[in-house]
Design a protein around this motif. Structure first.
Motif, PDB file in Angstrom:
ATOM      1  N   ALA A 163      40.770  35.857  46.045  1.00  0.00           N
ATOM      2  CA  ALA A 163      39.957  35.192  44.748  1.00  0.00           C
ATOM      3  C   ALA A 163      38.414  35.055  45.632  1.00  0.00           C
ATOM      4  CB  ALA A 163      40.392  33.978  44.266  1.00  0.00           C
ATOM      5  N   ALA A 164      37.557  35.195  44.550  1.00  0.00           N
ATOM      6  CA  ALA A 164      36.012  34.713  44.645  1.00  0.00           C
ATOM      7  C   ALA A 164      35.942  33.446  44.974  1.00  0.00           C
ATOM      8  CB  ALA A 164      35.173  35.293  43.575  1.00  0.00           C
ATOM      9  N   ALA A 165      35.283  33.257  45.990  1.00  0.00           N
ATOM     10  CA  ALA A 165      35.085  31.746  46.361  1.00  0.00           C
ATOM     11  C   ALA A 165      34.692  30.851  45.488  1.00  0.00           C
ATOM     12  CB  ALA A 165      33.896  31.621  47.690  1.00  0.00           C
ATOM     13  N   ALA A 166      33.995  31.270  44.782  1.00  0.00           N
ATOM     14  CA  ALA A 166      33.575  30.420  43.176  1.00  0.00           C
ATOM     15  C   ALA A 166      34.796  29.979  42.412  1.00  0.00           C
ATOM     16  CB  ALA A 166      32.575  31.239  42.607  1.00  0.00           C
ATOM     17  N   TRP A 167      35.638  30.875  42.475  1.00  0.00           N
ATOM     18  CA  TRP A 167      36.886  30.461  41.679  1.00  0.00           C
ATOM     19  C   TRP A 167      38.244  30.195  42.403  1.00  0.00           C
ATOM     20  CZ3 TRP A 167      34.308  29.514  37.614  1.00  0.00           C
ATOM     21  CH2 TRP A 167      33.058  30.035  37.257  1.00  0.00           C
ATOM     22  N   SER A 168      38.110  30.189  43.573  1.00  0.00           N
ATOM     23  CA  SER A 168      39.280  30.047  44.640  1.00  0.00           C
ATOM     24  C   SER A 168      40.065  28.658  44.092  1.00  0.00           C
ATOM     25  CB  SER A 168      38.919  30.283  46.090  1.00  0.00           C
ATOM     26  OG  SER A 168      38.148  28.956  46.433  1.00  0.00           O
ATOM     27  N   TYR A 169      39.426  27.641  43.925  1.00  0.00           N
ATOM     28  CA  TYR A 169      40.060  26.421  43.465  1.00  0.00           C
ATOM     29  C   TYR A 169      40.585  26.054  42.006  1.00  0.00           C
ATOM     30  CZ  TYR A 169      35.779  25.093  41.546  1.00  0.00           C
ATOM     31  OH  TYR A 169      34.721  25.319  40.864  1.00  0.00           O
ATOM     32  N   VAL A 170      40.249  27.164  41.221  1.00  0.00           N
ATOM     33  CA  VAL A 170      40.547  27.277  39.749  1.00  0.00           C
ATOM     34  C   VAL A 170      41.865  27.829  39.418  1.00  0.00           C
ATOM     35  CG1 VAL A 170      39.783  27.985  37.456  1.00  0.00           C
ATOM     36  CG2 VAL A 170      38.153  27.206  39.070  1.00  0.00           C
ATOM     37  N   SER A 171      42.863  26.918  38.747  1.00  0.00           N
ATOM     38  CA  SER A 171      44.117  27.396  38.301  1.00  0.00           C
ATOM     39  C   SER A 171      44.142  27.144  36.816  1.00  0.00           C
ATOM     40  CB  SER A 171      45.274  26.928  39.177  1.00  0.00           C
ATOM     41  OG  SER A 171      45.435  25.587  38.881  1.00  0.00           O
ATOM     42  N   SER A 172      45.031  27.989  36.128  1.00  0.00           N
ATOM     43  CA  SER A 172      45.281  27.538  34.778  1.00  0.00           C
ATOM     44  C   SER A 172      45.737  26.064  34.547  1.00  0.00           C
ATOM     45  CB  SER A 172      46.177  28.511  33.962  1.00  0.00           C
ATOM     46  OG  SER A 172      45.415  29.636  33.935  1.00  0.00           O
ATOM     47  N   SER A 173      46.926  25.842  35.402  1.00  0.00           N
ATOM     48  CA  SER A 173      47.490  24.610  35.382  1.00  0.00           C
ATOM     49  C   SER A 173      46.526  23.345  35.693  1.00  0.00           C
ATOM     50  CB  SER A 173      48.589  24.497  36.427  1.00  0.00           C
ATOM     51  OG  SER A 173      48.185  24.871  37.505  1.00  0.00           O
ATOM     52  N   LEU A 174      45.526  23.526  36.602  1.00  0.00           N
ATOM     53  CA  LEU A 174      44.583  22.642  36.890  1.00  0.00           C
ATOM     54  C   LEU A 174      43.845  22.306  35.630  1.00  0.00           C
ATOM     55  CD1 LEU A 174      43.804  20.575  38.911  1.00  0.00           C
ATOM     56  CD2 LEU A 174      42.300  22.564  39.947  1.00  0.00           C
ATOM     57  N   VAL A 175      43.174  23.447  35.117  1.00  0.00           N
ATOM     58  CA  VAL A 175      42.225  23.406  33.861  1.00  0.00           C
ATOM     59  C   VAL A 175      43.082  22.859  32.700  1.00  0.00           C
ATOM     60  CG1 VAL A 175      41.336  24.827  32.035  1.00  0.00           C
ATOM     61  CG2 VAL A 175      41.132  25.414  34.545  1.00  0.00           C
ATOM     62  N   ASP A 177      51.347  52.135  39.061  1.00  0.00           N
ATOM     63  CA  ASP A 177      51.215  52.897  40.430  1.00  0.00           C
ATOM     64  C   ASP A 177      51.119  51.538  41.241  1.00  0.00           C
ATOM     65  OD1 ASP A 177      51.105  55.563  39.834  1.00  0.00           O
ATOM     66  OD2 ASP A 177      48.916  54.941  39.234  1.00  0.00           O
ATOM     67  N   VAL A 178      50.641  50.485  40.877  1.00  0.00           N
ATOM     68  CA  VAL A 178      50.471  49.366  41.808  1.00  0.00           C
ATOM     69  C   VAL A 178      50.389  47.891  41.150  1.00  0.00           C
ATOM     70  CG1 VAL A 178      47.896  49.645  42.160  1.00  0.00           C
ATOM     71  CG2 VAL A 178      49.306  48.502  43.955  1.00  0.00           C
ATOM     72  N   ILE A 179      50.948  46.959  41.768  1.00  0.00           N
ATOM     73  CA  ILE A 179      50.908  45.841  41.281  1.00  0.00           C
ATOM     74  C   ILE A 179      49.685  44.900  41.796  1.00  0.00           C
ATOM     75  CG2 ILE A 179      51.742  43.371  40.926  1.00  0.00           C
ATOM     76  CD1 ILE A 179      54.733  44.817  41.070  1.00  0.00           C
ATOM     77  N   VAL A 180      48.436  44.353  41.117  1.00  0.00           N
ATOM     78  CA  VAL A 180      47.408  43.665  41.825  1.00  0.00           C
ATOM     79  C   VAL A 180      47.629  41.880  41.499  1.00  0.00           C
ATOM     80  CG1 VAL A 180      45.019  43.462  42.160  1.00  0.00           C
ATOM     81  CG2 VAL A 180      46.330  45.626  41.651  1.00  0.00           C
ATOM     82  N   LYS A 181      47.634  41.293  42.595  1.00  0.00           N
ATOM     83  CA  LYS A 181      47.764  39.980  42.554  1.00  0.00           C
ATOM     84  C   LYS A 181      46.526  39.251  43.250  1.00  0.00           C
ATOM     85  CE  LYS A 181      50.712  38.066  41.297  1.00  0.00           C
ATOM     86  NZ  LYS A 181      51.640  37.522  40.247  1.00  0.00           N
ATOM     87  N   GLY A 182      45.976  38.148  42.644  1.00  0.00           N
ATOM     88  CA  GLY A 182      44.819  37.448  43.112  1.00  0.00           C
ATOM     89  C   GLY A 182      45.252  36.325  44.079  1.00  0.00           C
ATOM     90  N   LEU A 183      44.968  36.101  45.140  1.00  0.00           N
ATOM     91  CA  LEU A 183      45.372  35.241  46.169  1.00  0.00           C
ATOM     92  C   LEU A 183      44.362  34.078  46.173  1.00  0.00           C
ATOM     93  CD1 LEU A 183      47.166  37.018  48.686  1.00  0.00           C
ATOM     94  CD2 LEU A 183      48.025  35.925  46.725  1.00  0.00           C
TER      95      LEU A 183
END
Length: 164
Positions: free
Chosen positions: A118-130, A83-89
């Motif tokens: 995105a939750a503030a605690a994780w907003s700077y985290v990305s897979s590519s940065l990890v 029904d819907v696509i959910v995307k985190g920003l």
């Protein structure tokens, strides 16, 4: 029954990804975590490995299932009656890109996209940065579930020694 999809490459899956998935699971009857075979990225894990890791990480949420997909997301959505696509920003730059994708997806099939901050605690985290931090010897355990942190460290070590 309402069904949403949370698409991504999830290479590796982070706490930020899992936060979006859990929050989506609280809003919809069923959530499909769609792991894409993205040929344009330098993947650390094979798509099937990512599906396995995500299946384990999402096992506590009964309405969540993980599935591999290739091709257009809208075709996957149609085939799975989503029904819907959910995307985190995380940032405005995410919105700029994702809005264009959402508008294209809606034009193609009429499917809507919901943007979840995105939750503030994780907003700077990305897979590519990890991946980058881990490759350079940094500790990324705080950003990943324990089993995924272990697998990430093992994969990075194997790449660095040439035994992957």
């Amino acid at each position: 029954m309402s069904r949403a999809v949370c698409p991504g490459s999830f290479d590796p899956v982070t706490h930020g990804h899992l936060d979006i998935i859990e929050r989506t699971a609280n809003m919809f009857d069923e959530v499909i975590v769609a792991v894409g075979k993205n040929r344009s990225k330098n993947a650390l894990f094979e798509p099937a490995e990512r599906v396995e890791m995500l299946s384990e990480a999402c096992s506590e949420w009964p309405g969540v299932r993980v599935q591999l997909f290739e091709g257009l997301l809208v075709d996957f959505c149609s085939a799975n009656r989503v029904d819907v696509i959910v995307k985190g920003l995380r940032f405005v730059s995410d919105f700029d890109y994702e809005l264009q994708m959402a508008q294209m997806n809606h034009q193609l099939t009429g499917i809507d996209t919901v943007f979840m901050p995105a939750a503030a605690a994780w907003s700077y985290v990305s897979s590519s940065l990890v991946r980058e931090v881990a490759t350079l010897g940094g500790d990324v355990e705080q950003f990943l579930p324990p089993s995924i942190a272990r697998l990430t460290a093992e994969r990075i070590a194997a790449r660095l020694t040439g035994s992957s």
